[in-house]
Design a protein around this motif. Structure first.
Motif, PDB file in Angstrom:
ATOM      1  N   TYR A 130     -23.144  48.615  36.626  1.00 39.08           N
ATOM      2  CA  TYR A 130     -22.672  47.813  37.752  1.00 39.08           C
ATOM      3  C   TYR A 130     -23.712  47.700  38.868  1.00 39.08           C
ATOM      4  O   TYR A 130     -23.410  47.188  39.937  1.00 39.08           O
ATOM      5  CB  TYR A 130     -21.377  48.408  38.301  1.00 39.08           C
ATOM      6  N   ILE A 132     -25.140  49.814  40.954  1.00 35.80           N
ATOM      7  CA  ILE A 132     -24.693  50.427  42.203  1.00 35.80           C
ATOM      8  C   ILE A 132     -25.857  51.189  42.829  1.00 35.80           C
ATOM      9  O   ILE A 132     -26.473  52.041  42.184  1.00 35.80           O
ATOM     10  CB  ILE A 132     -23.498  51.372  41.954  1.00 35.80           C
ATOM     11  N   SER A 135     -24.194  54.672  47.911  1.00 33.60           N
ATOM     12  CA  SER A 135     -23.169  55.681  47.582  1.00 33.60           C
ATOM     13  C   SER A 135     -22.788  55.595  46.103  1.00 33.60           C
ATOM     14  O   SER A 135     -21.654  55.259  45.754  1.00 33.60           O
ATOM     15  CB  SER A 135     -21.927  55.483  48.459  1.00 33.60           C
ATOM     16  N   SER A 139     -18.992  54.866  44.910  1.00 29.23           N
ATOM     17  CA  SER A 139     -18.838  53.453  44.526  1.00 29.23           C
ATOM     18  C   SER A 139     -18.521  53.314  43.040  1.00 29.23           C
ATOM     19  O   SER A 139     -17.741  52.438  42.641  1.00 29.23           O
ATOM     20  CB  SER A 139     -20.114  52.681  44.870  1.00 29.23           C
ATOM     21  N   SER A 140     -19.126  54.152  42.211  1.00 30.45           N
ATOM     22  CA  SER A 140     -18.849  54.077  40.776  1.00 30.45           C
ATOM     23  C   SER A 140     -17.415  54.502  40.478  1.00 30.45           C
ATOM     24  O   SER A 140     -16.761  53.945  39.591  1.00 30.45           O
ATOM     25  CB  SER A 140     -19.831  54.959  40.003  1.00 30.45           C
ATOM     26  N   LYS A 142     -14.875  54.051  42.527  1.00 37.47           N
ATOM     27  CA  LYS A 142     -14.037  52.921  42.943  1.00 37.47           C
ATOM     28  C   LYS A 142     -14.082  51.803  41.916  1.00 37.47           C
ATOM     29  O   LYS A 142     -13.055  51.181  41.612  1.00 37.47           O
ATOM     30  CB  LYS A 142     -14.510  52.410  44.304  1.00 37.47           C
ATOM     31  N   ALA A 143     -15.268  51.535  41.376  1.00 37.78           N
ATOM     32  CA  ALA A 143     -15.396  50.480  40.371  1.00 37.78           C
ATOM     33  C   ALA A 143     -14.579  50.806  39.127  1.00 37.78           C
ATOM     34  O   ALA A 143     -13.962  49.919  38.522  1.00 37.78           O
ATOM     35  CB  ALA A 143     -16.866  50.286  40.010  1.00 37.78           C
ATOM     36  N   LYS A 146     -10.738  50.631  39.917  1.00 39.31           N
ATOM     37  CA  LYS A 146     -10.299  49.246  40.099  1.00 39.31           C
ATOM     38  C   LYS A 146      -9.855  48.621  38.781  1.00 39.31           C
ATOM     39  O   LYS A 146      -8.925  47.800  38.748  1.00 39.31           O
ATOM     40  CB  LYS A 146     -11.431  48.431  40.724  1.00 39.31           C
TER      41      LYS A 146
END
Length: 345
Positions: A130, A132, A135, A139-140, A142-143, A146
Motif C-alpha cells: 500500500y 505506506i 506512521s 497506517s498499515s 488501519k488499512a 478497513k
C-alpha cells in the motif's frame, strides 16, 4: 374545498409545471451531461489498471467457522482469558470477562487485536503493497482493518471472516491466514479442555511407551549379565536388579493400559461434542466482484442530477421573480445600503 381554493391549487401546479417547462433545456442538458460523465467515468475506471483506477473492481472472499458458544459457560472462558493476559484488553474492547461472555465475542475481539493485525501486515508486506510511508505500523493496521471484516450469526452459530481487495488471490490468502491464526490462537488459549486432555494423554502415553522400551532393553542386558556371571558372587545382585526392573516394567505397562483407556474415553467425548472452534469452509478465490455496482451508480447520479436541475430551475425562477418585484428590490437595496453604512462606521 371551495372553488377558489381549488383554482389556487390548480394555478400553483400550473405555475410549477410552467417553471419546469421554461427551464426544460437546462434540465435536459444537466441530466445528459451527468449521464455522459458517469458512463465515461465508469468505463474509464474499468479499463484502467486496478492499482491506479479510481473505482476498481474489488473481491471479498469469506471463510466460515462454527463457534460453539454453549461451551463458554462455567467460568472456563474467564479463566483462559485471564491466564493469557488478555483480560484487561478484552474488557476495554467490550468483552465481559466477568460473566456472560461467549467465544464468538472473543473471536471478534481477537480479529481486531494488534497481534493478529501485525502478523498479517508482516506476512503479506502491507507497508510495501500500500506504499505506506507515514506512521507505517499504525497506517498499515488501519488499512487492514478497513478491509477486514468479522461477523457472527447468532442463529446459525457461524462466524465469518472476509477481506476485500482488487486482487482476489491476495484477498483469499489473507482470509485463510487469519483463519489459521485464529484457530491456533484458540488452541494456545486452551479453551477446548477435551483437546488439551487428549494432547496431554498422547504425550504421556508416548513417554510411558519409551520408558517401557528402555526397561525391556535394560532387563534384556541384565539377563545376559546373569548368565555370564553365573557362579560368581555378583550374580545375586544382578538377579535382584532384574527383579526390580521387572516390577517397574509391570507397573509401567499397567500405567500404559490405563492411559490408553483414558485416551479412548476422551476420543469418544470429542466425537460426541462439538469443538469450540471448527472451520466449516475456507475462503476460495472469487470469480465475481463484490463491488462496485456501476449500473446502480449511473442510476443514482442520473437521478441526482435531474433533481438538482429541477431544484436549480426553481431557484433561478425565484431569483427572476425577485428582480421583477420593485418592492423586493427596494428592500434588498436598502439592506445593502445599511450593511455598507454599518461597515463604514
Amino acid at each position: 374545498m371551495s372553488e377558489e381554493t381549488k383554482q389556487d391549487d390548480e394555478i400553483s401546479l400550473l405555475d410549477l409545471f410552467a417553471v419546469l417547462w421554461h427551464r426544460k433545456t437546462m434540465i435536459i442538458i444537466i441530466s445528459l451531461v451527468a449521464i455522459i460523465c458517469i458512463v465515461v467515468f465508469s468505463i474509464f475506471s474499468l479499463v484502467l489498471d486496478p492499482e491506479i483506477s479510481p473505482l476498481p473492481n474489488v473481491y471479498t472472499p469469506r471463510a466460515l467457522m462454527l463457534i460453539n458458544n454453549a461451551s463458554s459457560s462455567g467460568g472456563g472462558l474467564s479463566a483462559a482469558i485471564g491466564a493469557s493476559g488478555l483480560g484487561s484488553l478484552a474488557s476495554l474492547a467490550g468483552v465481559n470477562v466477568g460473566g456472560g461472555q461467549t467465544y464468538s465475542d472473543l473471536a471478534q475481539y481477537l480479529v481486531g487485536t494488534n497481534t493478529l493485525l501485525d502478523s498479517v501486515v508482516d506476512k503479506f508486506d502491507f507497508i510495501k503493497r500500500y506504499k505506506i510511508k507515514i506512521s507505517p505500523r499504525a497506517s498499515s493496521r488501519k488499512a487492514l482493518k478497513k478491509n477486514l471484516t468479522a461477523s457472527y450469526d447468532k442463529d446459525s452459530g457461524v462466524f465469518t471472516i472476509g477481506f476485500t481487495d482488487y486482487d482476489p488471490v491476495f484477498a483469499q490468502q489473507v482470509v485463510n491466514y487469519c483463519v489459521d491464526y485464529l484457530g491456533n490462537w484458540f488452541k494456545d488459549l486452551g479453551l477446548d479442555k477435551n483437546v488439551m486432555q487428549k494432547a496431554n494423554l498422547e504425550q504421556n502415553i508416548q513417554n510411558t511407551f519409551n520408558e517401557i522400551r528402555r526397561l525391556e532393553e535394560e532387563s534384556h542386558r541384565l539377563e545376559q549379565s546373569v548368565s555370564m556371571a553365573y557362579g560368581s558372587g555378583g550374580g545375586v545382585s544382578i538377579m535382584l536388579e532384574t527383579q526390580r526392573i521387572a516390577l517397574e516394567l509391570s507397573a509401567q505397562q499397567e500405567v500404559y493400559k490405563q492411559l490408553k483407556v483414558q485416551l479412548e474415553m476422551i476420543n469418544v467425548s470429542i466425537a460426541s461434542e462439538s469443538p469450540i472452534f471448527q472451520v466449516l469452509e475456507k475462503a476460495e478465490v472469487p470469480d465475481q466482484k463484490s463491488k462496485p455496482s456501476r449500473g446502480m451508480l449511473c442510476i443514482i447520479v442520473t437521478f441526482g442530477a435531474f433533481f438538482f436541475s429541477v431544484f436549480l430551475a426553481f431557484v433561478l425562477n425565484a431569483v427572476e421573480n425577485i428582480k421583477k418585484d420593485p418592492e423586493a428590490m427596494a428592500k434588498l437595496r436598502a439592506k445593502k445600503e445599511n450593511v455598507r453604512i454599518y461597515r463604514e462606521d
